[in-house]
Design a protein around this motif. Structure first.
Motif, PDB file in Angstrom:
ATOM      1  N   ALA A 174       0.784  -1.310  -0.177  1.00 50.47           N
ATOM      2  CA  ALA A 174      -0.032   0.065   0.000  1.00 50.47           C
ATOM      3  C   ALA A 174       0.835   1.305   0.061  1.00 50.47           C
ATOM      4  O   ALA A 174       0.562   2.266  -0.744  1.00 50.47           O
ATOM      5  CB  ALA A 174      -0.848  -0.055   1.243  1.00 50.47           C
ATOM      6  N   ALA A 175       2.025   1.251   0.827  1.00 48.91           N
ATOM      7  CA  ALA A 175       2.870   2.256   0.866  1.00 48.91           C
ATOM      8  C   ALA A 175       3.463   2.539  -0.530  1.00 48.91           C
ATOM      9  O   ALA A 175       3.701   3.689  -1.284  1.00 48.91           O
ATOM     10  CB  ALA A 175       3.804   2.335   1.714  1.00 48.91           C
ATOM     11  N   GLY A 178       1.389   4.499  -3.194  1.00 49.72           N
ATOM     12  CA  GLY A 178       1.269   5.847  -2.730  1.00 49.72           C
ATOM     13  C   GLY A 178       0.505   6.246  -1.419  1.00 49.72           C
ATOM     14  O   GLY A 178       0.333   7.374  -1.285  1.00 49.72           O
ATOM     15  N   ASP A 179       0.285   5.249  -0.627  1.00 44.59           N
ATOM     16  CA  ASP A 179      -0.544   5.460   0.542  1.00 44.59           C
ATOM     17  C   ASP A 179       0.802   5.654   1.749  1.00 44.59           C
ATOM     18  O   ASP A 179       0.948   4.765   2.461  1.00 44.59           O
ATOM     19  CB  ASP A 179      -1.367   4.402   1.073  1.00 44.59           C
ATOM     20  N   GLY A 180       1.206   6.933   1.901  1.00 42.92           N
ATOM     21  CA  GLY A 180       2.252   7.081   2.844  1.00 42.92           C
ATOM     22  C   GLY A 180       2.006   6.769   4.209  1.00 42.92           C
ATOM     23  O   GLY A 180       2.707   6.571   5.054  1.00 42.92           O
ATOM     24  N   ALA A 181       0.677   6.893   4.623  1.00 38.97           N
ATOM     25  CA  ALA A 181       0.257   6.649   6.082  1.00 38.97           C
ATOM     26  C   ALA A 181       0.583   5.088   6.434  1.00 38.97           C
ATOM     27  O   ALA A 181       0.741   4.839   7.488  1.00 38.97           O
ATOM     28  CB  ALA A 181      -1.147   6.987   6.307  1.00 38.97           C
ATOM     29  N   ARG A 182       0.832   4.267   5.285  1.00 40.13           N
ATOM     30  CA  ARG A 182       1.168   2.832   5.565  1.00 40.13           C
ATOM     31  C   ARG A 182       2.441   2.559   5.948  1.00 40.13           C
ATOM     32  O   ARG A 182       2.708   1.522   6.114  1.00 40.13           O
ATOM     33  CB  ARG A 182       0.557   2.068   4.443  1.00 40.13           C
ATOM     34  N   SER A 190       0.069   0.043   9.620  1.00 36.93           N
ATOM     35  CA  SER A 190       1.393   0.521   8.863  1.00 36.93           C
ATOM     36  C   SER A 190       2.405  -0.541   9.113  1.00 36.93           C
ATOM     37  O   SER A 190       2.155  -1.349  10.002  1.00 36.93           O
ATOM     38  CB  SER A 190       1.559   2.059   9.498  1.00 36.93           C
TER      39      SER A 190
END
Length: 223
Positions: A174-175, A178-182, A190
């Protein structure tokens, strides 16, 4: 054969590794039936081992000191119940191998949040430098990849360690998408959150407290 932990231990331990969790989160941690979990949590509350706290319109269960002591007793008994001591030996070996990986992962998560600036300062990472972020994600991927055989060895002895590898892979994917919160976001979704849960699980199983860790090769249970 991988040892399957008793539901009472799984519920108590899920509260410990999650820190604070509602019944659904406790049940999801080890794939337990939520109604069974709710009953067990009420039993544990009556024993003074967990407490419910409400905050911000939600709430969660957490361990009391009595609950932590009982979790430690059950974990020790689980390892002591292994007649050849293999589970305890594997936990000790994995803990020793885990230490350098832990240092690398924590550094990578810091690099995701902060990056060098002028005059040796560290500034908040605004994620404008794609090359920097890609390097951090590559390092995280290398650490997660290196942890896979350790997690497989643990799960082969204690079934409750199964699933950490998939959760780490999911967060990392997921990171990368593009999902930086992961990467280092708050919560169990995360890479950092899953890793911290794993670290607490491993330390607790080995009978080590974070405040005063002994030699990481120390093994609880029969040798």
């Amino acid at each position: 054969m991988s040892r399957l932990s008793e539901p009472g231990l799984l519920v108590l331990h899920a509260v410990r590794v999650r820190g604070t969790a509602d019944p659904d989160a406790v049940a999801a941690r080890y794939g337990l039936d939520v109604e069974v979990v709710q009953e067990l949590l009420l039993d544990l509350e009556a024993l003074g081992q967990v407490r419910w706290a409400a905050f911000g319109g939600t709430g969660g269960w957490s361990l009391t000191e009595r609950g932590r002591a009982e979790d430690e007793r059950l974990l020790a008994a689980e390892l002591a119940g292994d007649p050849d001591g293999r589970a305890a030996a594997v936990v000790g070996d994995v803990l020793h191998a885990f230490a350098p990986l832990n240092a690398r992962l924590l550094r990578a998560c810091t690099d995701w949040q902060l990056r060098p600036a002028d005059a040796g300062r560290l500034d908040v990472n605004d994620h404008a430098d794609a090359a920097w972020d890609a390097h951090v994600l590559d390092e995280l991927a290398a650490v997660v990849h290196a942890a896979h055989p350790l997690l497989a060895a643990l799960a082969a002895e204690l079934r409750r360690f199964d699933g950490y590898d998939a959760r780490l892979d999911d967060a990392l994917a997921a990171a990368r998408a593009g999902d930086g919160a992961r990467v280092a976001g708050v919560g169990a979704a995360s890479v950092h959150g899953v890793w911290m849960e794993l670290h607490e699980d491993l330390l607790a199983t080995a009978g080590i407290t974070r405040s005063a860790p002994p030699d990481p090769r120390a093994r609880r249970g029969p040798h």
